[in-house]
Every structure is written in C-alpha cells, then in structure tokens.
Write a protein that holds these residues in place. Structure first.
Motif, mmCIF file in Angstrom:
data_model
loop_
_atom_site.group_PDB
_atom_site.id
_atom_site.type_symbol
_atom_site.label_atom_id
_atom_site.label_comp_id
_atom_site.label_asym_id
_atom_site.label_seq_id
_atom_site.Cartn_x
_atom_site.Cartn_y
_atom_site.Cartn_z
ATOM 1 N N GLU A 219 0.933 -1.071 0.117
ATOM 2 C CA GLU A 219 -0.357 -0.128 -0.123
ATOM 3 C C GLU A 219 1.064 1.730 0.092
ATOM 4 O O GLU A 219 1.992 1.824 0.698
ATOM 5 N N GLN A 220 0.316 2.049 -1.344
ATOM 6 C CA GLN A 220 1.846 3.381 -0.967
ATOM 7 C C GLN A 220 1.939 4.256 0.189
ATOM 8 O O GLN A 220 0.249 4.505 0.497
ATOM 9 N N GLY A 221 2.349 4.435 0.344
ATOM 10 C CA GLY A 221 3.263 5.801 1.906
ATOM 11 C C GLY A 221 2.354 5.313 3.125
ATOM 12 O O GLY A 221 2.539 5.361 3.733
ATOM 13 N N ASN A 222 2.732 3.469 3.481
ATOM 14 C CA ASN A 222 2.260 2.631 4.247
ATOM 15 C C ASN A 222 3.997 3.121 5.092
ATOM 16 O O ASN A 222 3.734 3.054 5.924
ATOM 17 N N ILE A 223 5.471 3.576 4.733
ATOM 18 C CA ILE A 223 6.944 3.273 4.967
ATOM 19 C C ILE A 223 5.895 4.308 5.871
ATOM 20 O O ILE A 223 6.698 4.886 6.994
ATOM 21 N N LYS A 224 5.965 5.952 4.990
ATOM 22 C CA LYS A 224 5.580 7.029 5.609
ATOM 23 C C LYS A 224 4.814 7.277 6.715
ATOM 24 O O LYS A 224 4.333 7.764 7.995
ATOM 25 N N LYS A 225 3.326 5.920 6.804
ATOM 26 C CA LYS A 225 2.279 5.853 7.876
ATOM 27 C C LYS A 225 3.282 5.702 8.930
ATOM 28 O O LYS A 225 3.093 6.358 10.408
ATOM 29 N N VAL A 226 4.015 4.792 9.125
ATOM 30 C CA VAL A 226 4.983 3.976 9.966
ATOM 31 C C VAL A 226 5.802 5.196 10.557
ATOM 32 O O VAL A 226 5.927 5.390 12.270
ATOM 33 N N LEU A 227 6.720 5.991 9.955
ATOM 34 C CA LEU A 227 8.015 6.792 10.075
ATOM 35 C C LEU A 227 6.885 8.115 10.697
ATOM 36 O O LEU A 227 7.571 7.997 12.066
ATOM 37 N N PHE A 228 5.578 8.479 10.464
ATOM 38 C CA PHE A 228 4.674 9.314 11.294
ATOM 39 C C PHE A 228 4.270 8.737 12.584
ATOM 40 O O PHE A 228 3.471 9.452 13.232
ATOM 41 N N GLY A 229 4.582 7.960 13.236
ATOM 42 C CA GLY A 229 3.808 7.082 14.404
ATOM 43 C C GLY A 229 2.300 5.614 13.887
ATOM 44 O O GLY A 229 1.557 6.208 14.553
ATOM 45 N N GLU A 230 1.904 6.751 12.713
ATOM 46 C CA GLU A 230 0.417 5.541 12.336
ATOM 47 C C GLU A 230 0.588 4.302 13.030
ATOM 48 O O GLU A 230 1.353 3.937 12.858
ATOM 49 N N LYS A 231 -0.391 4.649 13.682
ATOM 50 C CA LYS A 231 -0.483 2.618 14.303
ATOM 51 C C LYS A 231 -1.482 1.648 13.611
ATOM 52 O O LYS A 231 -2.464 0.976 13.003
ATOM 53 N N ILE A 232 -0.060 1.473 12.291
ATOM 54 C CA ILE A 232 -0.786 0.705 11.504
ATOM 55 C C ILE A 232 0.412 -0.385 11.593
ATOM 56 O O ILE A 232 1.616 -0.469 11.839
ATOM 57 N N GLY A 233 0.172 -2.611 10.674
ATOM 58 C CA GLY A 233 0.728 -3.254 11.065
ATOM 59 C C GLY A 233 1.196 -4.017 12.940
ATOM 60 O O GLY A 233 0.097 -3.089 13.534
#
Ligand code: UDP
Length: 243
Positions: A219-233
């Motif tokens: 899913e595009q943009g997921n690395i960025k989400k992880v880096l900004f502390g979004e709770k995915i994965g």
C-alpha cells in the motif's frame, strides 16, 4: 510540520517483496513503487538503509535440501541478494535518490565493500545505503543481516516489509478470520513461532532492544505512515530485561 518518529531506520525487503504476481523475478512496477516510497521518506530527512533478500532468485536451504552443499548454496543465495540490490539501486536512482550499495562479499567492480563507518557517513549525507550479500556468512539469513546492520549503524527500528497487514495469529491469506497483532513481545514471537523474522534475527533484536515494525509495503505511503507514528501493522518490542 510533524517530525518523523525515527531519524534513522533500516528497511528489510524480502526478495519476495519484489516479485511479480506469479511470485518470481523483479516486477518493474513494484520496484518503482518501493523506490518512490523510499525516496519520499528520504526527502523528509529520514536516513534510510535497506537490506534486500534473495528468495525470489535463490534460497540456500532449498538447494541444500536437493543435495547441494549448504555453504555453496548459501553463497549463491547471497549473490542473489546482490542482483536485487543493484536493481533496487537502479530504481532509486531513476527517482533521483542518491544511493550506495555495500556488499558483505568483496566485489569492487560492482559495489563498495561493507565498511560500517563509511555506511554511516553516507547516511548522514542523505544517501540511501543498500546492504547486499547478507552477512557474508553461510547459515545466516538476510533477516539476521538486517538486525546486525541495523545495530551496527545505530538504526532506531527495523521496518520489515510484507505483503500483508502485519503479524497475524494464522495466515491471513488462507484464513479470513486471522487476528492481527498490533503489538508483540520478542519472546512471544519466539514462543508462538510467529513468522516475523527467523529466530537468530529476533534474538539479536531482543538482546539489543531494537524494535521491529512489520507492515504492508504494497500500500503506497505506508512507510511514511509508519515513520510518522501511525498505528499500522505490528510492532515487536519489549518483554526483555529492560522492556
Ligand atoms: N544468505 C546467507 N547468509 C546471509 C544472508 C543470506 O547465506 O547472511 C543466503 C541464504 O542461502 C538465503 C539466501 O541468501 O536463503 C537469500 O536470502 P534470504 O532467504 O534471507 O532472502 P529473503 O527470504 O529475504 O528473500
């Protein structure tokens, strides 16, 4: 603007993460998507190192089961990771990222040798460093190489890319009711035999308190989400003496 949660990370890509729908080779569209995501976070000032696997081309243990000498088979596997690393380097440079490939096995015409302090210097200068040829030793995996290199360069987390949402209690592709863990302790991963990374890699992370974040890279943009502390994965951490 919000700051990334991590300043320096190590991204672990399995060879499988690069494959086409049939599960082999390197898919140019997937390489492009991965390269774009890496470039995006690099542009935000995050220092990114990458360890790429080779399972899409060759796996030592499978060849040894068919009768090949294990160490020889593993060296072929390590060479497979070099091919993937060069392909990723090419994809990244097409996105105007500045990159260096460092190999654990000397092949000076193709890439720099792995030199820890030099790798750190590249990262400080904003270059994406791709670590190829695993640890350089047979009987290890690129998961262990990822844990080892992450610790050597002082990465704050391993981002372990997968094709599913994180770590589940059973295979989410086969079982639609599989439960996603949002957080796990290293010891639980080991005790439950969960397929996050191999046991050598998990032990190394556990002994050194290095968090592992398992997330869906497709899913595009997921690395960025992880880096900004979004709770995915799924985040694997804690549960050892300090955690
Ligand atoms: N390998 C090795 N030592 C290492 C890293 C890798 O011998 O430090 C070999 C091993 O044969 C392995 C192959 O390289 O099967 C490809 O790596 P891996 O299976 O970790 O790739 P991935 O599953 O991440 O695609």
């Amino acid at each position: 603007m919000k700051k990334p949660a991590y300043k320096r990370v190590l991204l672990k890509l399995s060879g499988e993460a690069l494959t086409n729908k049939l599960g082999y080779g390197m898919d140019p569209e997937i390489m492009l998507s991965i390269a774009k995501q890496i470039k995006e976070i690099n542009d935000l000032g995050v220092e990114v190192a990458v360890v790429v696997g080779g399972g899409n081309i060759f796996r030592g243990i499978a060849a040894s089961a068919r009768g090949m000498d294990r160490a020889t088979a593993d060296f072929i596997g390590m060479l497979a990771t070099v091919m993937n690393s060069l392909a990723l380097q090419d994809a990244l440079e097409n996105q105007q990222a500045i990159t260096r490939v460092q190999t654990a096995i000397w092949m000076q015409e193709i890439a720099e040798p792995y030199i820890r302090r030099r790798a750190i210097r590249h990262l400080e200068k904003g270059r994406v460093v791709i670590f190829a040829a695993g640890t350089g030793n047979p009987y290890f995996s690129t998961d262990t190489a990822a844990a080892l290199r992450a610790l050597e360069i002082g990465a704050e987390a391993i981002l372990k890319a997968t094709k599913v949402g994180g770590v589940y209690d059973s295979d989410p592709i086969k079982n639609p009711n599989a439960k996603l863990f949002s957080e796990l302790k290293y010891i639980d991963v080991l005790n439950m035999g969960l397929k996050v990374m191999d046991t050598t890699a998990i032990s190394l992370c556990m002994d050194n308190n290095l968090p592992i974040i398992v997330f869906n890279l497709t899913e595009q943009g997921n690395i960025k989400k992880v880096l900004f502390g979004e709770k995915i994965g799924t985040i694997v951490r804690g549960g050892n003496n300090d955690g």
